[in-house]
Design a protein around this motif. Structure first.
Motif, mmCIF file in Angstrom:
data_model
loop_
_atom_site.group_PDB
_atom_site.id
_atom_site.type_symbol
_atom_site.label_atom_id
_atom_site.label_comp_id
_atom_site.label_asym_id
_atom_site.label_seq_id
_atom_site.Cartn_x
_atom_site.Cartn_y
_atom_site.Cartn_z
ATOM 1 N N ALA A 16 0.851 -1.191 0.000
ATOM 2 C CA ALA A 16 0.000 0.000 0.000
ATOM 3 C C ALA A 16 0.885 1.238 0.000
ATOM 4 O O ALA A 16 2.102 1.153 0.188
ATOM 5 N N VAL A 73 -3.285 -1.967 6.248
ATOM 6 C CA VAL A 73 -2.535 -2.421 5.068
ATOM 7 C C VAL A 73 -2.976 -3.827 4.673
ATOM 8 O O VAL A 73 -3.170 -4.129 3.484
ATOM 9 N N ILE A 117 -6.281 -3.886 2.882
ATOM 10 C CA ILE A 117 -6.102 -3.575 1.463
ATOM 11 C C ILE A 117 -5.595 -4.797 0.712
ATOM 12 O O ILE A 117 -6.075 -5.129 -0.379
ATOM 13 N N THR A 121 -3.602 3.820 0.612
ATOM 14 C CA THR A 121 -4.272 3.481 -0.637
ATOM 15 C C THR A 121 -3.599 2.302 -1.312
ATOM 16 O O THR A 121 -2.425 2.017 -1.068
ATOM 17 N N ALA A 122 -4.376 1.627 -2.142
ATOM 18 C CA ALA A 122 -3.869 0.453 -2.856
ATOM 19 C C ALA A 122 -2.718 0.856 -3.785
ATOM 20 O O ALA A 122 -2.684 1.975 -4.297
#
Length: 416
Positions: free
Chosen positions: A255, A354, A357, A409-410
């Protein structure tokens, strides 16, 4: 970019066991076993079943390091092995930032008892103290140990902002990578403060739960019957890496830390304003820095301490910062399962974010059977939820009025 994860947590040593515990909704809170807590108001904690020898530490390391440092070293070794970065990064472009709320509490507690003859002597006898007593006194010794492991000759330091330390240190480390100061940062937070002095401190302000007869369900974030947090301990260490550096060596990217912010309320050491304004401001700023809209959030990893005051404050902060999207965003508190490990908990929560995700699973809020009607958001009760998580927010609230938020975020977003 996050390219490595290492964890020491209640209920399991290592990232795999940690994630299994969270997604199963199992609780690791129990009656304190590390010392006789029978005289205390709160006798519940989430302890790590940690064997330093089985975790690869030598007898010399065990003697020299406090439990807090032992946790950090074991987690760091796992994170470095996971990332594969050890030996391929420039030492002068490699750094360490470690967070802690309490430092080497257990060793200081024990050593004071030794040099004072169990408190009988006001003038202590240093001849009986450990030769490592200074290392226990200075939290920077933990950062130095991690720096030697990774041969970090770049920026090395400590962040100690109470219960927000785990977010604040990762945000600072990410900034060092983003501004070009380092290519690789080993960062996270560690605390092992389940000791008589810590329990006494929280007893004094009645912040911890007195639910001693049912320790497995003692931590109940956002539940109508909540009555305080369960103390915890643990560590999460992450490898943060500049995107180009990670890409050139073919590293797996979990991530991206896209934005973070911290605020203070300048109001009270332990009190929180009911409207959640300071935490809302941290959330809004972190989202802005990440270029993320409230409607883009797939999951929020809550502070969710299980105190009457905090859970209401946090609920109001989400409504204030996210508007109508607060009602549509899944939120959960893993403190319901692993307790509140003070400075370390935020790094453990970021690690869980994390992994959410990575695996597309939202950990639940365990023990949430009677939702507080004033905490009326989707707090994912009892059972994990499969859901794609490309954008995750993790928040923290700490004594002293500290309020922090971080957005993950990815990796596909970074590539784009």
């Amino acid at each position: 970019m996050v390219t490595g994860i290492g964890v020491v947590a209640p209920g399991g040593i290592g990232t795999k066991q940690y994630w299994e515990l969270l997604t199963a909704g199992r609780t690791a809170t129990r009656t304190i076993s590390q010392f006789d807590a029978s005289a205390f108001r709160s006798r519940v904690a989430a302890e790590c079943d940690f064997d330093p020898v089985a975790s690869g530490l030598s007898q010399r390391e065990i003697r020299a390091w406090d439990r807090t440092t032992q946790f950090a070293v074991v987690a760091a070794r796992e994170a470095l092995a996971d990332s594969g970065v050890l030996g391929v990064s420039d030492p002068y472009r490699t750094g360490v930032m470690v967070g802690t709320a309490c430092g080497m509490t257990q060793s200081l507690d024990h050593e004071y008892a030794v040099v004072s003859d169990e408190g009988k002597k006001w003038h202590v006898d240093d001849a009986h103290g450990s030769p490592y007593l200074y290392d226990y006194f200075a939290p920077s010794s933990m950062a130095a140990e991690l720096a030697w492991i990774v041969d970090a000759q770049g920026p090395v330091g400590v962040v100690s902002t109470g219960c927000t330390s785990g977010i604040d240190v990762l945000g600072h480390a990410a900034d060092l990578v983003a501004d070009g100061t380092a290519d690789v940062m080993l960062s996270g937070a560690s605390d092992a403060a389940i000791s008589p002095i810590t329990v006494a401190c929280f007893d004094a302000i009645r912040a911890t739960t007195p639910r001693n007869d049912d320790p497995g369900t003692a931590s109940r974030p956002f539940d109508r019957t909540r009555n305080g947090f369960a103390l915890g301990e643990g560590t999460a260490i992450l490898v943060l890496e500049e995107y180009g550096h990670a890409r050139r060596r073919g590293a797996h990217v979990y991530a991206e830390i896209s934005g973070h912010a911290t605020r203070a309320n300048a109001y009270s050491m332990t009190g929180l304003r009911a409207d959640g304004r300071e935490l809302a401001e941290a959330i809004t700023t972190a989202l802005d820095r990440a270029r993320v809209n409230p409607g883009d959030l797939d999951y929020i990893n809550a502070h969710g301490s299980s105190t009457k005051q905090n859970d209401l404050h946090e609920t109001m902060a989400y409504k204030r910062s996210l508007g109508e999207h607060a009602y549509a965003t899944p939120i959960s508190s893993i403190k319901s399962m692993i307790g509140h490990s003070l400075g370390a908990i935020c790094s453990l929560e970021v690690a869980a974010s994390v992994l959410a995700i990575e695996h597309g699973v939202i950990p639940p809020t365990a023990n949430l059977h009677e939702p507080d009607p004033d905490c009326d958001l989707d707090y994912v009760p009892v059972t994990a939820r499969e859901q794609r998580c490309d954008t995750v927010l993790s928040v923290a609230s700490g004594f002293g009025g500290f309020q922090s938020a971080i957005v993950l975020t990815a990796p596909e977003r970074a590539a784009a």
